[in-house]
Design an enzyme around this catalytic site. Structure first.
Site, PDB file in Angstrom:
ATOM      1  N   LEU A  97       0.269  -3.195  -1.619  1.00  0.00           N
ATOM      2  CA  LEU A  97       0.296  -2.144  -2.634  1.00  0.00           C
ATOM      3  C   LEU A  97      -1.088  -1.506  -2.686  1.00  0.00           C
ATOM      4  O   LEU A  97      -2.063  -2.139  -3.081  1.00  0.00           O
ATOM      5  CB  LEU A  97       0.685  -2.752  -3.988  1.00  0.00           C
ATOM      6  CG  LEU A  97       2.016  -3.524  -3.962  1.00  0.00           C
ATOM      7  CD1 LEU A  97       2.239  -4.274  -5.268  1.00  0.00           C
ATOM      8  CD2 LEU A  97       3.188  -2.604  -3.654  1.00  0.00           C
ATOM      9  N   ASN A  98      -1.164  -0.251  -2.230  1.00  0.00           N
ATOM     10  CA  ASN A  98      -2.450   0.402  -1.996  1.00  0.00           C
ATOM     11  C   ASN A  98      -2.556   1.721  -2.767  1.00  0.00           C
ATOM     12  O   ASN A  98      -3.107   2.689  -2.280  1.00  0.00           O
ATOM     13  CB  ASN A  98      -2.597   0.650  -0.475  1.00  0.00           C
ATOM     14  CG  ASN A  98      -3.955   1.227  -0.101  1.00  0.00           C
ATOM     15  OD1 ASN A  98      -4.981   0.788  -0.592  1.00  0.00           O
ATOM     16  ND2 ASN A  98      -3.960   2.246   0.752  1.00  0.00           N
ATOM     17  N   GLY A  99      -1.996   1.714  -3.984  1.00  0.00           N
ATOM     18  CA  GLY A  99      -1.979   2.975  -4.735  1.00  0.00           C
ATOM     19  C   GLY A  99      -3.153   3.169  -5.668  1.00  0.00           C
ATOM     20  O   GLY A  99      -3.342   4.237  -6.239  1.00  0.00           O
ATOM     21  N   LYS A 111      -9.337   1.916  -3.872  1.00  0.00           N
ATOM     22  CA  LYS A 111      -9.990   0.632  -4.124  1.00  0.00           C
ATOM     23  C   LYS A 111     -10.073  -0.198  -2.845  1.00  0.00           C
ATOM     24  O   LYS A 111     -11.018  -0.957  -2.633  1.00  0.00           O
ATOM     25  CB  LYS A 111      -9.201  -0.118  -5.188  1.00  0.00           C
ATOM     26  CG  LYS A 111      -9.878  -1.413  -5.600  1.00  0.00           C
ATOM     27  CD  LYS A 111      -9.215  -2.051  -6.779  1.00  0.00           C
ATOM     28  CE  LYS A 111      -9.931  -3.335  -7.137  1.00  0.00           C
ATOM     29  NZ  LYS A 111      -9.260  -4.064  -8.205  1.00  0.00           N
ATOM     30  N   GLN A 174       4.086   6.355  -2.675  1.00  0.00           N
ATOM     31  CA  GLN A 174       4.689   6.120  -3.968  1.00  0.00           C
ATOM     32  C   GLN A 174       5.116   7.468  -4.546  1.00  0.00           C
ATOM     33  O   GLN A 174       4.559   8.503  -4.188  1.00  0.00           O
ATOM     34  CB  GLN A 174       3.582   5.540  -4.848  1.00  0.00           C
ATOM     35  CG  GLN A 174       3.998   4.475  -5.781  1.00  0.00           C
ATOM     36  CD  GLN A 174       2.789   3.837  -6.444  1.00  0.00           C
ATOM     37  OE1 GLN A 174       1.709   3.773  -5.877  1.00  0.00           O
ATOM     38  NE2 GLN A 174       2.973   3.360  -7.643  1.00  0.00           N
ATOM     39  N   GLY A 206       3.622   2.911 -11.219  1.00  0.00           N
ATOM     40  CA  GLY A 206       3.616   1.446 -11.177  1.00  0.00           C
ATOM     41  C   GLY A 206       4.242   0.926  -9.891  1.00  0.00           C
ATOM     42  O   GLY A 206       4.941   1.650  -9.193  1.00  0.00           O
ATOM     43  N   HIS A 207       3.989  -0.358  -9.565  1.00  0.00           N
ATOM     44  CA  HIS A 207       4.429  -0.845  -8.247  1.00  0.00           C
ATOM     45  C   HIS A 207       5.921  -1.152  -8.170  1.00  0.00           C
ATOM     46  O   HIS A 207       6.444  -1.416  -7.102  1.00  0.00           O
ATOM     47  CB  HIS A 207       3.590  -2.028  -7.764  1.00  0.00           C
ATOM     48  CG  HIS A 207       3.264  -3.046  -8.819  1.00  0.00           C
ATOM     49  ND1 HIS A 207       4.220  -3.645  -9.599  1.00  0.00           N
ATOM     50  CD2 HIS A 207       2.078  -3.570  -9.221  1.00  0.00           C
ATOM     51  CE1 HIS A 207       3.642  -4.499 -10.431  1.00  0.00           C
ATOM     52  NE2 HIS A 207       2.345  -4.472 -10.225  1.00  0.00           N
ATOM     53  N   ILE A 236      -3.264  -5.246  -2.727  1.00  0.00           N
ATOM     54  CA  ILE A 236      -4.274  -5.289  -1.658  1.00  0.00           C
ATOM     55  C   ILE A 236      -5.584  -5.907  -2.143  1.00  0.00           C
ATOM     56  O   ILE A 236      -6.385  -6.393  -1.347  1.00  0.00           O
ATOM     57  CB  ILE A 236      -4.501  -3.886  -1.040  1.00  0.00           C
ATOM     58  CG1 ILE A 236      -5.174  -4.034   0.336  1.00  0.00           C
ATOM     59  CG2 ILE A 236      -5.282  -2.976  -1.983  1.00  0.00           C
ATOM     60  CD1 ILE A 236      -4.896  -2.910   1.300  1.00  0.00           C
ATOM     61  N   LYS A 380     -10.816  -7.648  -9.486  1.00  0.00           N
ATOM     62  CA  LYS A 380     -10.587  -6.554 -10.437  1.00  0.00           C
ATOM     63  C   LYS A 380     -11.908  -6.044 -11.018  1.00  0.00           C
ATOM     64  O   LYS A 380     -11.981  -4.933 -11.512  1.00  0.00           O
ATOM     65  CB  LYS A 380      -9.711  -7.025 -11.606  1.00  0.00           C
ATOM     66  CG  LYS A 380      -8.353  -7.583 -11.201  1.00  0.00           C
ATOM     67  CD  LYS A 380      -7.387  -6.484 -10.798  1.00  0.00           C
ATOM     68  CE  LYS A 380      -6.015  -7.016 -10.447  1.00  0.00           C
ATOM     69  NZ  LYS A 380      -5.225  -6.061  -9.676  1.00  0.00           N
TER      70      LYS A 380
END
Length: 492
Positions: A97-99, A111, A174, A206-207, A236, A380
């Site tokens: 998940l690379n959003g 990120k 996405q 959202g994922h 990720i 994070k």
């Protein structure tokens, strides 16, 4: 729902439909086609948002999951591996998940492009891990990146550098959903543009959007046609989320009529994880319970480590044919997360989102696996970054493992103050990353810098008061110390 409420709901839906059609008329043909699919998904979400009021679970109906629905990792590991794990690997694809953007760490752009270890970015480490897997087992595990409109361009530019690596990389995007005004419940966008007055009008939802976007992109069908049966999905920025051969083998060795379609990796809660989603039994199904769905009166109970002992790491193993079946039937049931935001100009908006793990209740024979904490290593904040850059971890083929020299398998608790929030400022404050092998707890607040080869042990608290500065000298060894006041080291 009363007749009045029903009428009001219909009015909202009709107004929304009109506004979305007007927006589509401002786009070119290709863009309108993509956006129409996005808006279809958004309208479904909006329809459900208008029907659901209040928390989406009835607290008395919540039960602990049955014993056998969450397996200990040790039990799965004890089964060992078959001689030919390559056959199983060839049926797997890795989805990251690379959003997300690096804004919370003071970085521009995706990120995944932040350097986390020896100049390697999150994306570099991911590619190294999968390439190592493919080379070691002579396999073909592709990497799939779910980008968002925020990260797609920058990510695609960077992908050129992996051309000669032994890993096939695919991307899909996405959806792009419209933020809606909290009062009028209408989109704030004036047209389909993404700059100027429209810069804040859109969001990636959202994922949980991974299922529909993956399906709509055509990539799901392509991978199934190539013989892929499962995807391993993770964030990720979770450096612990590597392909686990034992879990993969467990999935592949199930009898055909009892195939497990969904595994959620969970791990034991600590005080730091009280807000994480947890697995519950609800109306005969395993279900993910997020803090946003908990009635206010029960939030403290939700956070307790005694009743809900585990939380979702967001490392998920999901059957591709099952995703296709559920998408074809429009049977993917994901709870709505209503995310209120205040924009720079003070406008209150709502984002309607979903979480990828919430789909667990739609899949057959779904289960949790209680994995070691080492499979959950998210970065994070700069405090997390300090841990993964330090000698607590060693890096091998893109994977970080806890150093054998550390006596306790737990990670130290690190809290860096606001002077360390941005990555650039954080890096400027350390001449070299301290030795943290024997550290239990570190709190740093205020204007503090660290010289070369500093060693931190036990509990160390360093507090520079407002207007003061503390320079920890090169070679210093602090063990169970509190440092406060003013300590300047000046060159002469």
């Amino acid at each position: 729902m009363t007749e009045f409420q029903e009428k009001l709901r219909q009015q909202h839906e009709e107004s929304m439909h009109r506004e979305l059609e007007a927006l589509l008329n401002t786009a070119n043909k290709t863009e309108a086609e993509i956006s129409r699919k996005d808006f279809d998904g958004f309208k479904k979400l909006f329809h459900r948002f208008l029907q659901v009021k209040g928390p989406s679970v009835e607290w008395p109906k919540i039960n602990r999951p049955p014993e056998d629905s969450i397996q200990p990792y040790e039990k799965i590991r004890a089964k060992g591996l078959p001689d030919n794990i390559t056959a199983s690997l060839n049926k797997l694809a890795v989805v990251k998940l690379n959003g997300g953007l690096g804004t919370s760490m003071g970085c521009k752009g995706p990120k995944s492009l932040i350097s986390v270890r020896n100049e390697n970015t999150f994306l570099d480490l991911t590619v190294q891990q999968i390439e190592h897997l493919n080379k070691t087992f002579n396999a073909d595990v592709p990497l799939v990146l779910m980008n968002s409109f925020n990260t797609d361009d920058d990510t695609k530019k960077i992908l050129q550098k992996y051309k000669h690596h032994r890993v096939n990389i695919h991307t899909f995007n996405q959806s792009r959903y419209p933020r809606i005004n909290k009062e009028s419940l209408l989109p704030i966008a004036k047209n389909m543009g993404m700059s100027g007055e429209n810069a804040e009008a859109w969001y990636p939802p959202g994922h949980g959007d991974v299922y529909a976007s993956f399906f709509n992109s055509g990539l799901l069908d392509k991978l199934i046609a190539e013989g892929k049966e499962y995807i391993f999905v993770s964030n990720i920025d979770n450096l612990g989320a590597t392909v686990d051969l034992f879990i993969l083998h467990h999935l592949m060795s199930q009898p055909a009529d009892r195939r497990c379609e969904f595994i959620m990796e969970v791990t034991d809660k600590t005080r730091a994880d009280v807000k994480g989603g947890t697995l519950i039994q609800y109306e005969d199904h395993l279900r993910l319970l997020e803090i946003a769905q908990v009635p206010k009166a029960h939030v403290d109970e939700f956070k307790s480590v005694t009743k809900f002992k585990i939380f979702n790491t967001n490392n998920l193993w999901i059957s591709l044919p099952a995703i296709k079946r559920l998408q074809d039937k429009n049977a993917m049931d994901l709870e709505i997360i209503v995310n209120p935001k205040t924009l720079d100009g003070g406008l209150n908006v709502i984002q309607l989102e979903t979480a990828v793990g919430a789909a667990i209740k739609s899949f057959n024979n779904a289960m949790g696996v209680n994995v070691p904490r080492s499979r959950f290593l998210p970065v994070k904040t700069s405090s997390d970054l300090l841990l993964v850059m330090s000698n607590l971890y060693s890096l091998d083929a893109g994977s970080l493992t806890m150093s054998k020299k550390r006596e306790f398998p737990t990670t130290p608790h690190v809290k860096l103050g606001s002077s360390f929030t941005k990555v650039q400022e954080f890096l400027a404050r350390f001449e070299s990353i301290p030795d943290m092998l024997e550290l239990d707890h570190l709190t740093v607040s205020g204007d503090v810098t660290f010289g070369k080869n500093v060693s931190l042990k036990g509990t160390v608290i360093i507090i520079a008061n407002h207007g003061d500065r503390i320079d920890i000298p090169a070679g210093a060894m602090l063990e169970n110390k509190i440092v406060s006041g003013n300590l300047r080291i000046l060159d002469h």
